[in-house]
Write an enzyme that holds these catalytic residues in place. Structure first.
Site, PDB file in Angstrom:
ATOM      1  N   HIS A 198       0.844  -1.206   0.000  1.00  7.44           N
ATOM      2  CA  HIS A 198       0.000   0.000   0.000  1.00  7.44           C
ATOM      3  C   HIS A 198       0.879   1.256   0.000  1.00  7.44           C
ATOM      4  O   HIS A 198       0.627   2.204  -0.743  1.00  7.44           O
ATOM      5  CB  HIS A 198      -0.886   0.057   1.255  1.00  7.44           C
ATOM      6  CG  HIS A 198      -1.876  -1.060   1.384  1.00  7.44           C
ATOM      7  ND1 HIS A 198      -2.038  -1.787   2.543  1.00  7.44           N
ATOM      8  CD2 HIS A 198      -2.787  -1.559   0.513  1.00  7.44           C
ATOM      9  CE1 HIS A 198      -3.003  -2.671   2.372  1.00  7.44           C
ATOM     10  NE2 HIS A 198      -3.470  -2.569   1.153  1.00  7.44           N
ATOM     11  N   LYS A 240     -18.221  -6.418   6.505  1.00 11.73           N
ATOM     12  CA  LYS A 240     -16.867  -6.987   6.499  1.00 11.73           C
ATOM     13  C   LYS A 240     -16.367  -7.144   7.915  1.00 11.73           C
ATOM     14  O   LYS A 240     -16.663  -6.313   8.772  1.00 11.73           O
ATOM     15  CB  LYS A 240     -15.916  -6.048   5.746  1.00 11.73           C
ATOM     16  CG  LYS A 240     -15.686  -6.432   4.312  1.00 11.73           C
ATOM     17  CD  LYS A 240     -14.472  -5.685   3.791  1.00 11.73           C
ATOM     18  CE  LYS A 240     -14.190  -5.999   2.346  1.00 11.73           C
ATOM     19  NZ  LYS A 240     -13.090  -5.166   1.822  1.00 11.73           N
ATOM     20  N   ARG A 293      -2.359  -6.013  -8.235  1.00  8.18           N
ATOM     21  CA  ARG A 293      -1.279  -6.962  -7.991  1.00  8.18           C
ATOM     22  C   ARG A 293      -1.171  -8.006  -9.088  1.00  8.18           C
ATOM     23  O   ARG A 293      -0.115  -8.329  -9.569  1.00  8.18           O
ATOM     24  CB  ARG A 293      -1.485  -7.690  -6.662  1.00  8.18           C
ATOM     25  CG  ARG A 293      -1.002  -6.913  -5.488  1.00  8.18           C
ATOM     26  CD  ARG A 293      -1.567  -7.454  -4.220  1.00  8.18           C
ATOM     27  NE  ARG A 293      -2.993  -7.195  -4.171  1.00  8.18           N
ATOM     28  CZ  ARG A 293      -3.727  -7.324  -3.081  1.00  8.18           C
ATOM     29  NH1 ARG A 293      -3.172  -7.737  -1.974  1.00  8.18           N
ATOM     30  NH2 ARG A 293      -5.011  -7.056  -3.109  1.00  8.18           N
ATOM     31  N   SER A 342      -2.742  -7.740   3.069  1.00  8.62           N
ATOM     32  CA  SER A 342      -2.969  -7.588   4.506  1.00  8.62           C
ATOM     33  C   SER A 342      -3.252  -8.945   5.142  1.00  8.62           C
ATOM     34  O   SER A 342      -2.811  -9.219   6.258  1.00  8.62           O
ATOM     35  CB  SER A 342      -4.162  -6.655   4.756  1.00  8.62           C
ATOM     36  OG  SER A 342      -3.876  -5.372   4.268  1.00  8.62           O
TER      37      SER A 342
HETATM   38  P1  ADP Z   1      -5.887  -6.153   0.770  1.00  7.37           P
HETATM   39  O1  ADP Z   1      -6.783  -6.366   1.954  1.00  7.37           O
HETATM   40  O2  ADP Z   1      -6.281  -6.971  -0.438  1.00  7.37           O
HETATM   41  O3  ADP Z   1      -4.436  -6.234   1.058  1.00  7.37           O
HETATM   42  P2  ADP Z   1      -6.973  -3.407   0.519  1.00  7.37           P
HETATM   43  O4  ADP Z   1      -8.448  -3.528   0.348  1.00  7.37           O
HETATM   44  O5  ADP Z   1      -6.527  -2.770   1.776  1.00  7.37           O
HETATM   45  O6  ADP Z   1      -6.157  -4.713   0.266  1.00  7.37           O
HETATM   46  O7  ADP Z   1      -6.331  -2.664  -0.737  1.00  7.37           O
HETATM   47  C1  ADP Z   1      -6.486  -1.352  -1.080  1.00  7.37           C
HETATM   48  C2  ADP Z   1      -5.901  -1.134  -2.451  1.00  7.37           C
HETATM   49  O8  ADP Z   1      -4.516  -1.453  -2.438  1.00  7.37           O
HETATM   50  C3  ADP Z   1      -6.500  -1.983  -3.571  1.00  7.37           C
HETATM   51  O9  ADP Z   1      -6.495  -1.191  -4.737  1.00  7.37           O
HETATM   52  C4  ADP Z   1      -5.509  -3.128  -3.694  1.00  7.37           C
HETATM   53  O10 ADP Z   1      -5.538  -3.703  -4.988  1.00  7.37           O
HETATM   54  C5  ADP Z   1      -4.226  -2.407  -3.427  1.00  7.37           C
HETATM   55  N1  ADP Z   1      -3.165  -3.267  -2.907  1.00  7.37           N
HETATM   56  C6  ADP Z   1      -3.203  -4.088  -1.835  1.00  7.37           C
HETATM   57  N2  ADP Z   1      -2.025  -4.704  -1.655  1.00  7.37           N
HETATM   58  C7  ADP Z   1      -1.212  -4.268  -2.656  1.00  7.37           C
HETATM   59  C8  ADP Z   1       0.135  -4.555  -3.046  1.00  7.37           C
HETATM   60  N3  ADP Z   1       0.871  -5.436  -2.382  1.00  7.37           N
HETATM   61  N4  ADP Z   1       0.632  -3.910  -4.127  1.00  7.37           N
HETATM   62  C9  ADP Z   1      -0.149  -3.038  -4.824  1.00  7.37           C
HETATM   63  N5  ADP Z   1      -1.417  -2.740  -4.528  1.00  7.37           N
HETATM   64  C10 ADP Z   1      -1.946  -3.335  -3.449  1.00  7.37           C
END
Ligand code: ADP
Length: 161
Positions: free
Chosen positions: A17, A41, A90, A128
């Site tokens: 992120h 959620k 990703r 995450s």
């Molecule tokens: P997650 O729970 O899947 O890790 P979030 O809902 O918090 O992710 O993700 C927020 C945004 O960040 C989304 O657009 C997601 O695709 C992106 N994102 C999450 N992890 C990564 C990563 N490792 N690299 C790039 N973008 C990411």
């Protein structure tokens, strides 16, 4: 002033992120990191904790604001007077869901443009959920989340949550 919104759950924020945040903040004057709170959620970290972890990780970035929101992202974007949503991609697996959300948001608010930013190759595997799985089982999360929040993430799972 050009403002963009980067929305997500950030449960908790990872270096994947942070990488998207830093790269996308170069495209605008101000970036709002929007922390979603969807009642359907189940989160490990409360909204306040997710916002706090982001604020700690981004404390040296004056042009980045962290804000929690509930309800529809399209409404939050309108409320903030912003047109551009940034999303990280990703892998192909992210694409289908993100494509659907982008079209849905466009239908709700035709002014919205969603921009997709490719993940840094070093963080393509990072989520995450993976961080939580490691922390819960005593694995090393070094390099996966900002160093300044590492202890807070471990602490959460030491309490057996
Ligand atoms: P997650 O729970 O899947 O890790 P979030 O809902 O918090 O992710 O993700 C927020 C945004 O960040 C989304 O657009 C997601 O695709 C992106 N994102 C999450 N992890 C990564 C990563 N490792 N690299 C790039 N973008 C990411």
């Amino acid at each position: 002033m050009k403002t963009c919104i980067y929305p997500g759950s950030f449960d908790p924020v990872t270096n994947g992120h942070i990488d998207i945040i830093h790269r996308s903040s170069m495209l605008c004057d101000k970036l709002i990191v929007a922390v979603g709170n969807n009642i359907n959620k189940k989160y490990s970290f409360s909204l306040e904790e997710r916002v706090e972890l982001l604020n700690i990780a981004l404390k040296d970035c004056p042009y980045i604001e962290v804000a929690g929101f509930s309800g529809l992202l399209a409404d939050f974007v309108r409320e903030k007077g912003v047109r551009i949503i940034i999303k990280g991609l990703r892998a192909v697996s992210d694409f289908e869901y993100e494509f659907q959300m982008a079209l849905l948001n466009k239908k709700l608010n035709p002014n919205i443009e969603t921009l997709f930013m490719m993940s840094n190759v070093n963080y393509t595997y990072l989520s995450s959920s993976a961080v939580k799985e490691l922390a819960r089982n005593g694995g090393d999360i070094g390099g996966l989340v900002p160093d300044c929040i590492k202890d807070k993430v471990y602490e959460k799972f030491r309490m057996g949550i």
